[in-house]
Design a protein around this motif. Sequence first.
Motif, PDB file in Angstrom:
ATOM      1  N   ALA A 182       0.807  -1.244  -0.171  1.00 43.41           N
ATOM      2  CA  ALA A 182       0.021   0.125   0.072  1.00 43.41           C
ATOM      3  C   ALA A 182       0.706   1.204  -0.090  1.00 43.41           C
ATOM      4  O   ALA A 182       0.532   2.398  -0.327  1.00 43.41           O
ATOM      5  CB  ALA A 182      -0.960  -0.068   1.110  1.00 43.41           C
ATOM      6  N   LEU A 183       2.257   1.289   0.579  1.00 42.20           N
ATOM      7  CA  LEU A 183       3.205   2.394   0.257  1.00 42.20           C
ATOM      8  C   LEU A 183       3.728   2.523  -1.145  1.00 42.20           C
ATOM      9  O   LEU A 183       4.410   3.135  -1.313  1.00 42.20           O
ATOM     10  CB  LEU A 183       4.183   2.139   1.296  1.00 42.20           C
ATOM     11  N   GLY A 184       3.408   1.474  -1.888  1.00 42.29           N
ATOM     12  CA  GLY A 184       3.995   1.616  -3.069  1.00 42.29           C
ATOM     13  C   GLY A 184       5.198   1.044  -3.457  1.00 42.29           C
ATOM     14  O   GLY A 184       5.967   1.178  -4.266  1.00 42.29           O
TER      15      GLY A 184
ATOM     16  N   ASN B 113      -7.165   1.378  -4.683  1.00 40.25           N
ATOM     17  CA  ASN B 113      -5.716   1.393  -5.022  1.00 40.25           C
ATOM     18  C   ASN B 113      -5.077   0.020  -5.391  1.00 40.25           C
ATOM     19  O   ASN B 113      -3.925  -0.275  -5.176  1.00 40.25           O
ATOM     20  CB  ASN B 113      -4.931   1.829  -3.685  1.00 40.25           C
ATOM     21  N   MET B 115      -5.333  -2.779  -4.349  1.00 41.59           N
ATOM     22  CA  MET B 115      -4.934  -3.778  -3.408  1.00 41.59           C
ATOM     23  C   MET B 115      -5.832  -5.313  -3.746  1.00 41.59           C
ATOM     24  O   MET B 115      -5.003  -6.372  -3.274  1.00 41.59           O
ATOM     25  CB  MET B 115      -5.053  -3.492  -2.002  1.00 41.59           C
ATOM     26  N   VAL B 143       2.168   0.160  -8.588  1.00 44.11           N
ATOM     27  CA  VAL B 143       2.989   0.737  -7.717  1.00 44.11           C
ATOM     28  C   VAL B 143       2.805   2.357  -7.616  1.00 44.11           C
ATOM     29  O   VAL B 143       2.619   2.927  -6.413  1.00 44.11           O
ATOM     30  CB  VAL B 143       4.603   0.504  -7.916  1.00 44.11           C
ATOM     31  N   MET B 144       2.541   3.057  -8.630  1.00 46.65           N
ATOM     32  CA  MET B 144       2.294   4.457  -8.910  1.00 46.65           C
ATOM     33  C   MET B 144       0.845   4.574  -8.299  1.00 46.65           C
ATOM     34  O   MET B 144       0.803   5.731  -7.734  1.00 46.65           O
ATOM     35  CB  MET B 144       2.400   4.819 -10.178  1.00 46.65           C
ATOM     36  N   VAL B 145       0.061   3.763  -8.598  1.00 44.99           N
ATOM     37  CA  VAL B 145      -1.408   4.038  -8.135  1.00 44.99           C
ATOM     38  C   VAL B 145      -1.247   4.016  -6.392  1.00 44.99           C
ATOM     39  O   VAL B 145      -1.842   4.869  -5.768  1.00 44.99           O
ATOM     40  CB  VAL B 145      -2.298   2.865  -8.576  1.00 44.99           C
ATOM     41  N   ARG B 146      -0.580   3.042  -6.121  1.00 39.63           N
ATOM     42  CA  ARG B 146      -0.654   2.868  -4.561  1.00 39.63           C
ATOM     43  C   ARG B 146       0.087   3.867  -3.840  1.00 39.63           C
ATOM     44  O   ARG B 146      -0.240   4.119  -2.706  1.00 39.63           O
ATOM     45  CB  ARG B 146      -0.017   1.403  -4.081  1.00 39.63           C
ATOM     46  N   ARG B 147       1.357   4.507  -4.358  1.00 40.02           N
ATOM     47  CA  ARG B 147       1.834   5.618  -3.726  1.00 40.02           C
ATOM     48  C   ARG B 147       1.153   6.841  -3.866  1.00 40.02           C
ATOM     49  O   ARG B 147       1.220   7.734  -2.897  1.00 40.02           O
ATOM     50  CB  ARG B 147       3.106   5.848  -4.129  1.00 40.02           C
ATOM     51  N   ARG B 148       0.092   6.873  -4.702  1.00 37.80           N
ATOM     52  CA  ARG B 148      -0.974   8.101  -4.671  1.00 37.80           C
ATOM     53  C   ARG B 148      -2.130   7.844  -3.850  1.00 37.80           C
ATOM     54  O   ARG B 148      -2.637   8.932  -3.432  1.00 37.80           O
ATOM     55  CB  ARG B 148      -1.103   8.450  -6.108  1.00 37.80           C
ATOM     56  N   MET B 151      -3.260   3.725   2.045  1.00 38.35           N
ATOM     57  CA  MET B 151      -4.249   2.939   2.571  1.00 38.35           C
ATOM     58  C   MET B 151      -3.660   2.512   4.029  1.00 38.35           C
ATOM     59  O   MET B 151      -2.570   2.389   4.178  1.00 38.35           O
ATOM     60  CB  MET B 151      -4.313   1.415   1.978  1.00 38.35           C
TER      61      MET B 151
ATOM     62  N   LEU C  23       0.852   8.082 -13.854  1.00 37.65           N
ATOM     63  CA  LEU C  23       0.681   6.732 -13.225  1.00 37.65           C
ATOM     64  C   LEU C  23       1.097   5.495 -14.006  1.00 37.65           C
ATOM     65  O   LEU C  23       1.171   4.506 -13.899  1.00 37.65           O
ATOM     66  CB  LEU C  23      -1.015   6.281 -12.845  1.00 37.65           C
TER      67      LEU C  23
END
Lengths: 295, 311, 318
Positions: A182-184, B113, B115, B143-148, B151, C23
């Motif tokens: 979740a932190l990318g 995101n 997940m 990865v880019m989605v989740r850092r933006r 959660m 993205l």
Amino acid sequence: MELSPNGSFNLRRLHRKRVGLALAGVLFLATIFGIVVLVTLLVDVVVTSVPWLDGQFIASLPSRNPGEAGIQSALIGSLWLMGLTALISVPLGVASALYLEEYARDGWFLRLIQVNIANLAGVPSVVYGILGLALFVRFAALSNSLLAGALTLSLLILPIIIISTQEALRSIPSGIRESAYALGATRWQVIYSHVLPMAAPGIMTGVILALSRAIGETAPLILVGALTFVPFVPQGALDQFTALPIQIFNWTARPQDEFRGLAAAAIVVLMILLFTMNLTAILLRNYFESRRAGA
Amino acid sequence: MLPTNESADDAPADNLPADKAPPEHVSTSSDSSPRAPSPNGRANAAEDSAPTSPPEAPTDPAMDPKLNIQDLHFWYGDNHALQGIHMDIQPNKVTALIGPSGCGKSTLLRCLNRMNELIEGTTMEGTVLVDGQDIYASNTDPVMVRRRVGMVFQKPNPFPKTIYKNVTWGAEINGYDGDLDALVERSLRQAALWSEVKDRLHTSALDLSGGQQQRLCIARTLAVEPDVVLMDEPASALDPIATSKVEETITELKQDYTIVIVTHNMQQASRISDETAFLYMGRLVEMNPTDQLFTRPEKDRTEAYVTGRFG
Amino acid sequence: MSAPSSPPTTDEATRPARSANDLRKQVYNSPKERAIKYLLGACALVSVLTTLGIAAVLIVESIPFFQSVSFAEFFGETRWTPQFTEKYFGIWALLSGTLLVTVISAVVALPVGLASAIFISEYASTWVRKVLKPGLELLAGVPTVVYGYFALTFVTPLLQTLIPGLGVYNALSGGIVVGIMIIPMVASLSEDALRAVPDSLGGAAYALGATKYEAVVRVKVPAAFGGIMASFILAVSRAIGETMIVTLAAGATPKMTLDPRESIQAMTAFIVQVSKGDTPQGTIEYQSIFAVGLVLFLITLAMNVLANRITRRYQEQY
């Protein structure tokens, strides 16, 4: 229809209690049977070894004369084998387990590999010896070298390392992976920063136990041509070698009592090595279990 | 103002632990303005987003939504967990997702995101846009989605590392090249945890209380500078005092972030959220401003749920 | 905090808009990530290649042997005399030695192992378990060559005092010690099976007025039957593949016999005997170890597959 089962209960409480007690006693005796045998074995070996076990025994090369014979080349050969086997099998086993737990998608391929590993763990060690003989000694022309022996032992303990590493990986709470994703984080970042460090104690325990299995193996080494009489200390991975179990086997198989004493002395050395490794593994496990529980 | 650690945090007001004392409020909200000048290597941030940014428009539905969900379906194997969700989530608001267990609210959250795609045997259909960009487009990187879209999970799950490392890890893997000390302080302040941990940043995060751990997880999420923060029942594993601290934190965060929160607790939804969406059996039943949904629901089923007649 | 609908508009206005960072930058699926995945996958393939390698070596190397020895002789003959001038290659002579040792070991290990499992999982208090389990683990960690030494130098002389006329090499001593060796395996796998039985089942038995032994013997053990069977099969398969004990203690005279006092030769012992000696490569005696190895591999593989299948089925049950 009216049912009226006019029975009465005969509880026979005393009888049932006696049977229960008798059973508990039998079960207890059976359980300590194994322990009694273990103690007997150890006492027998130690008593037999006493006249032979001294510094000279550790530091001497093998000899036709029992009074001068020692295990230096066998002990060093075993340490060489253990080191080479660890170098080959640990990266391979941990990498396999990482692939199976962290990457592979559920499907026929994953199931095939899992079933295959479970079955490999049950293949007799002498069969691994045959594989090593054909593949490493002859096909790869490594001859009867330490490397051929270590490669064979590596394949032998690979399933053990994979299975124990998988268990260690599974014991990591999935929340850790999720929050890292979740932190990318990418897969490898999650594995390298969190999964591997957290699984390290479990992996190490499994590796030590697997190596202690390898160091006690005899049959595969006989197959790949470990020598029974090596009056020199190996200098490199391509040298010929002997190992403690081979030396024990060789001395045990001789009819003279002196050689039996030597065998017992070599067993004591091997068992000290093994118990140290096992104890390390158990302490490691207990330490990290208690630390995890306390956290 | 941030890089120096000893400036504001010893102020008496801060010693009132964890309370939304006015000085802290001010410092938090002003945190957002130095973000661009702060040495984080994103100097041209403002220009990038000119077309999609929600500048001074007052909060009305006409404004561009932060998240736009169109006809979202989701399956766990054969179980059709989400059945065509349409939803707009406004920027700088707290949006609560409520509904009975198994209604799909957590699933919906995790679709925002990507997940959910970490779970095997699941299928998704539909579109999720963040600032108009499709996060499920084939050339979009998860990865880019989740850092933006960050959660926070139900159970506090700090990494078994130091408090400091917990905050910096996400930033480091995302190639952050600024001042880590400043980042840690800012993130912990935003999560209203700074005053409680500033003297033990290099001790294990596992020694914190449950409520502190959860605020650390919030700080950890903020440290990668997301736009949207998703929270999956973030207070359900906490005691009432810790819960109220986390709620205060959330309320402050909406100045800088768009927040979507799943909650079981309707009082919590009414306390902290601006918009509330009620989901039932994988469908969106009603989505309205929170006061309206709780006082004048449009649908009978919503009314039945919020008044406690079922669920 | 009770007024969620009043936005702090001034802050909103001054706040610099966040970057609409792209993205589409490929990180998750970057070349590095993919390379790591394929590297790890290649390592996982080694285990598959090992199996294929074993099968290939055994089959390919057996071909020359079966070109000189017919299947009919191999499976129909009861004599195994590769070192005589009149050579016979009847696998039954070796197989029966293996089976004799295996049966003796099963008689020792299955009851004792199961009893240990029941005692440890159902009767032992926590601290007793903490002593017994590591004890059994240590027993499992003893190298087989040490067991072989023990069989030859301790168990055989002991048996000779009980059975007059018993030779130095006999199937009985080897079988008993092989049995001791596999006790920990039966115990730990059966214990796992017993633990997998839900506590509620035992609780239900107690609630019906069962005593402890009734709950254990009549309810829990039958419920764990599949897992216990699997542990038996795996242990027996291990006994079949055991090498050093039978090499040292059971003899080197292949023969079909049911008498445990006789000297026999197990399949594994034959393989060791040929490979440690000076048997030249290319001779039929040397080639025969691959054929014997193939038989050994197939038998143990079949048993392992069966045991794993049973285990999987009973795991699904709970």
